[in-house]
Structures are given as C-alpha cells and as structure tokens.
Write an enzyme that holds these catalytic residues in place. Sequence first.
Site, PDB file in Angstrom:
ATOM      1  N   LYS A 112       0.828  -1.209   0.000  1.00 17.26           N
ATOM      2  CA  LYS A 112       0.000   0.000   0.000  1.00 17.26           C
ATOM      3  C   LYS A 112       0.862   1.259   0.000  1.00 17.26           C
ATOM      4  O   LYS A 112       0.574   2.225  -0.708  1.00 17.26           O
ATOM      5  CB  LYS A 112      -0.958  -0.010   1.186  1.00 17.26           C
ATOM      6  CG  LYS A 112      -1.963  -1.157   1.153  1.00 17.26           C
ATOM      7  CD  LYS A 112      -3.116  -0.957   2.092  1.00 17.26           C
ATOM      8  CE  LYS A 112      -4.057   0.121   1.616  1.00 17.26           C
ATOM      9  NZ  LYS A 112      -4.712  -0.183   0.337  1.00 17.26           N
ATOM     10  N   GLY A 160       4.030   1.559  -1.122  1.00 12.83           N
ATOM     11  CA  GLY A 160       4.688   1.684  -2.420  1.00 12.83           C
ATOM     12  C   GLY A 160       3.732   2.157  -3.493  1.00 12.83           C
ATOM     13  O   GLY A 160       4.062   3.018  -4.318  1.00 12.83           O
ATOM     14  N   LEU A 196     -16.053   4.613  -2.401  1.00 12.64           N
ATOM     15  CA  LEU A 196     -17.183   3.736  -2.731  1.00 12.64           C
ATOM     16  C   LEU A 196     -16.984   3.005  -4.053  1.00 12.64           C
ATOM     17  O   LEU A 196     -17.954   2.636  -4.719  1.00 12.64           O
ATOM     18  CB  LEU A 196     -18.478   4.557  -2.782  1.00 12.64           C
ATOM     19  CG  LEU A 196     -18.813   5.392  -1.546  1.00 12.64           C
ATOM     20  CD1 LEU A 196     -20.030   6.282  -1.814  1.00 12.64           C
ATOM     21  CD2 LEU A 196     -19.060   4.484  -0.344  1.00 12.64           C
ATOM     22  N   ASP A 240      -5.368   2.728  -3.510  1.00 10.93           N
ATOM     23  CA  ASP A 240      -4.061   3.340  -3.295  1.00 10.93           C
ATOM     24  C   ASP A 240      -3.835   4.510  -4.248  1.00 10.93           C
ATOM     25  O   ASP A 240      -3.210   5.515  -3.879  1.00 10.93           O
ATOM     26  CB  ASP A 240      -2.956   2.296  -3.473  1.00 10.93           C
ATOM     27  CG  ASP A 240      -2.987   1.247  -2.383  1.00 10.93           C
ATOM     28  OD1 ASP A 240      -3.476   1.549  -1.282  1.00 10.93           O
ATOM     29  OD2 ASP A 240      -2.522   0.123  -2.630  1.00 10.93           O
ATOM     30  N   GLY A 248      -2.896  -4.950 -12.560  1.00 15.17           N
ATOM     31  CA  GLY A 248      -1.830  -4.639 -11.610  1.00 15.17           C
ATOM     32  C   GLY A 248      -2.103  -3.356 -10.869  1.00 15.17           C
ATOM     33  O   GLY A 248      -2.804  -2.462 -11.365  1.00 15.17           O
TER      34      GLY A 248
END
Length: 303
Positions: free
Chosen positions: A47, A49, A217, A248, A283
């Site tokens: 998280k 990074g 959300l 993130d 990713g």
Amino acid sequence: MDEPSSAGAEIVVVGSVNLDLVVRVETLPHAGETVLATGYHEFVGGKGGNQAVAAARLGRRVAFVGHVGTDQAASTVRSALADEGVDVTLLTPVDGPTGRAFVQVDDEAENQIIVVGGANGALSEADVAAAAPLLTGSPVVVAQLEVPLEAVVAAGRRTSGVFVLNPAPAQELPRELLALVDVLVVNEGEFEVVTGAPVSEEALTSSSLPERVVVTLGGRGALVRDGASVLSVGAPRVEVVDTTGAGDTFVGALAAALARDVPYADAVRWAVGAASLSTQALGATSGMPSAAEVDRLMSTSGS
C-alpha cells in the site's frame, strides 16, 4: 537512474512495499478448488509503495520511509520506486524477506489478496525518528497499517503538515492516533471496522472521527466529511480491468492534490478521477495515470 534527493519532498510516505505476484483467472476459486491461471505478472506493490508511485506519477516529489529485506526482491523494489522518481534513501534493508502480496484477479475485475508482511513488520519508532527532518518539512505525510502501529503513531506525532491515514488493513484505532489524523481515508468495509458502525451520515460526522474523512465507494465515487457537512462525489465511467490499485491511487492522488493546496473537496474529486483511470490496466500500479490524464478525464466528464 540515480536516486533523487529527499530535500524538498512534497509528500512523505511511511509504509509498506511489496513484490506483488498477480495471477489472472476466469473466476476466483472457492475453498478447496483448483483453477487454471490465464496470466501471471509481477509488480512492485504494497500500500505504501503504490501510494508513493501514484503521487510521483502525478508530478509530486515523493520520499519513502520503510524497509525491504535482504533478498533479490529488495533490489527490484528499490529500483522500481527510484525509476518512478521516488526518493528511496530511507527505504532501508533489514534481515529477512521483502514483503510479498499474492493477488488473484478474475474476469469481472474482482480480486483476492494475501499479504506477507516480511520486512515491513520491522519498521520502528526509531526508523521514523531518523526521518524526522523529512516529516516535519513535508506538506503532506501519508501512512497505512501494513507496518507496525507504533511507527504510524510516531509518524503522526512528527508531522507538521497534513497527516493522511489510510487504515488498511482495517482495525480499531486508538484515540491517540485518531487525534493526530488530518484526513482519514477508508472504504466502506474499513469504515465499519474502524468505527463499529456501517456508513451513514450520522456515523461519518461522529465526534470521535477527524474533521475530514473520505469513504471511498469504488465505482460510485466517495462520501466526504468536511466538519459538520457531508458531500457525495460521483465517479466517471471507465472500462474496468482490475480494481486492485484503485484505493491506493486515490490516496496518492489526494495527497498529490493537497500538496498543491487544492481545496479539500476538489482534491477528492480529482482523486476519484485518478482512481477511476487506474482500473483500466492489470496490476496495482500499471494503470496509475499522469496529472495530464486526470485533468483530461475531469474536463471531458464534466467533473
């Protein structure tokens, strides 16, 4: 590339960094079921990074405080962050493995993630104290909970600017930590774990929470608390491939906007746009956008 200097960092991320092992499947397996993968990739994640990469890709000067291990993955992780322009001077090695995340993503863009903390679990108050000049000099400091809680509290204490906390993996937070937080960013599930109540306007404006809270959300955008008021922010429509790094990306983009002194509500709208764009590639970091891409989306979506 050469590692950039930490002098003048606009955002300091105190947190975790992992090597993400991502498997693509048609459907996520049930308990006891074996399925065949349709693809496999490795990415730098964690998280902390991810949030650092998101903010750096959006044009901000970012420094990282954390640990890698002494394995081959450590070099991969450090190089990947440095290549994104993140200062990794204080991303230091400790004995043991670098963190790992095992990610499964299905054709509906749903995912399951297992995290092995590794070196992230060694981050200490002393490590944060060593970064004190960086923390006190940065406009925004970002932390999560994939590192020990005492390190996060220490980071909050030493922050002079805006302290943004993304309490994930979620847990009940001590009052001492909540009192240090300027902006709390959670998803719906994390909100319920942190507060003990489902998301509602009454729960969101509880006196026990910081004055500024964002509940993300997913494709529906975000709910935003600013003091006594609550605002709903919608999300632009995009073609979703993988939602793994969206949260993130949101945190990194929010930090990037706040570091530019963008008003809080506008910063949230911009971060929602960045998170939406990030879901268009497989990713956690592959789809993280540039500032120009976010601006273009916001202008064409009318946000």
